[in-house]
Motif scaffolding. Structure first.
Motif, short mmCIF file in Angstrom:
data_model
loop_
_atom_site.label_atom_id
_atom_site.label_comp_id
_atom_site.label_asym_id
_atom_site.label_seq_id
_atom_site.Cartn_x
_atom_site.Cartn_y
_atom_site.Cartn_z
N LYS A 42 -28.23 11.77 -6.74
CA LYS A 42 -29.17 10.88 -7.43
C LYS A 42 -30.60 11.39 -7.33
O LYS A 42 -31.36 11.33 -8.29
N LYS A 43 -30.98 11.89 -6.16
CA LYS A 43 -32.34 12.40 -5.97
C LYS A 43 -32.61 13.63 -6.83
O LYS A 43 -33.75 13.89 -7.21
N SER A 44 -31.57 14.42 -7.11
CA SER A 44 -31.77 15.66 -7.86
C SER A 44 -31.78 15.45 -9.37
O SER A 44 -32.07 16.39 -10.11
N ILE A 45 -31.48 14.26 -9.83
CA ILE A 45 -31.46 14.00 -11.27
C ILE A 45 -32.89 14.00 -11.81
O ILE A 45 -33.76 13.28 -11.31
N LYS A 46 -33.11 14.80 -12.84
CA LYS A 46 -34.44 14.88 -13.46
C LYS A 46 -34.54 13.97 -14.68
O LYS A 46 -35.56 13.37 -14.94
N ASN A 47 -33.46 13.89 -15.44
CA ASN A 47 -33.42 13.07 -16.66
C ASN A 47 -32.52 11.87 -16.38
O ASN A 47 -31.33 11.89 -16.68
N TRP A 48 -33.08 10.82 -15.78
CA TRP A 48 -32.33 9.65 -15.33
C TRP A 48 -31.84 8.85 -16.53
O TRP A 48 -32.62 8.48 -17.41
#
Length: 150
Positions: free
Chosen positions: A137-143
Motif C-alpha cells: 500500500k505504501k508503494s502505490i503511486k497511483n492510488w
C-alpha cells in the motif's frame, strides 16, 4: 447538502470506520463485559449464578456485535478477489489464478488499491519479494480509491 466523501484517497486516509459500530456499540459491549468481569463473585451459589449469567451475556453480546462485521469483511474480501481476477484478465488477457495462488489474501487486498498502470509490476514485485501488505500500500503511486468498503 448531502454528505460528500473525500475524492483523494491514499495510504494515510484509506482506513475506514463505521461510527455506530466502532464508537458506540463495541465500546458499550466492552464496558458491559468489563463490568461483568470486575463484579464476578463466587462466594455463594446465588452470586456464582449471577456472575456466570452476566459473563455469558457479556461474551454473547460481544459475539453478536462482532460476528456481522467479520461476515461483512469476509464477503468484501471475496468480492475483492473477484475484482482482481477481472482486472488482471482485462489487463493481460490471462487468468489471475496462477498469480493468485502465489499471493496471500492480504497482499491481494492491498494490491486492489493500485492503479491499472502499476498493478502488474506490483503483483510481480509482491510475489518475488513477498512484500507485506502495508508495504504494498505504501508503494502505490497511483492510488485507486474505494469509498464503498465496509
Amino acid at each position: 447538502m448531502p454528505f460528500q466523501m473525500s475524492k483523494t484517497q491514499s495510504f494515510q486516509n484509506h482506513a475506514k470506520y463505521y461510527p455506530l459500530h466502532h464508537f458506540v456499540i463495541m465500546p458499550l459491549v466492552l464496558v458491559f463485559l468489563g463490568w461483568s468481569i470486575t463484579r464476578t463473585n463466587f462466594d455463594n451459589p446465588q452470586e456464582t449464578s449471577n456472575s456466570i449469567y452476566f459473563l455469558l451475556l457479556g461474551f454473547s453480546l460481544l459475539l453478536v456485535s462482532y460476528l456481522p462485521r467479520i461476515y461483512a469483511l469476509k464477503n468484501q474480501d471475496r468480492i475483492i478477489r473477484l475484482e482482481m481476477r477481472q482486472r488482471y484478465f482485462y489487463l493481460t488477457g490471462t487468468p489471475f489464478f496462477d498469480k493468485e495462488n502465489q499471493l496471500t489474501s492480504a497482499q491481494i487486498i492491498a494490491l486492489r488499491f493500485a492503479g491499472d498502470n502499476e498493478i502488474l509490476a506490483l503483483i510481480e514485485k509482491s510475489i518475488l519479494e513477498k512484500t507485506a501488505p502495508k508495504e504494498i500500500k505504501k508503494s502505490i503511486k497511483n492510488w485507486k480509491a474505494d469509498h464503498h468498503r465496509v
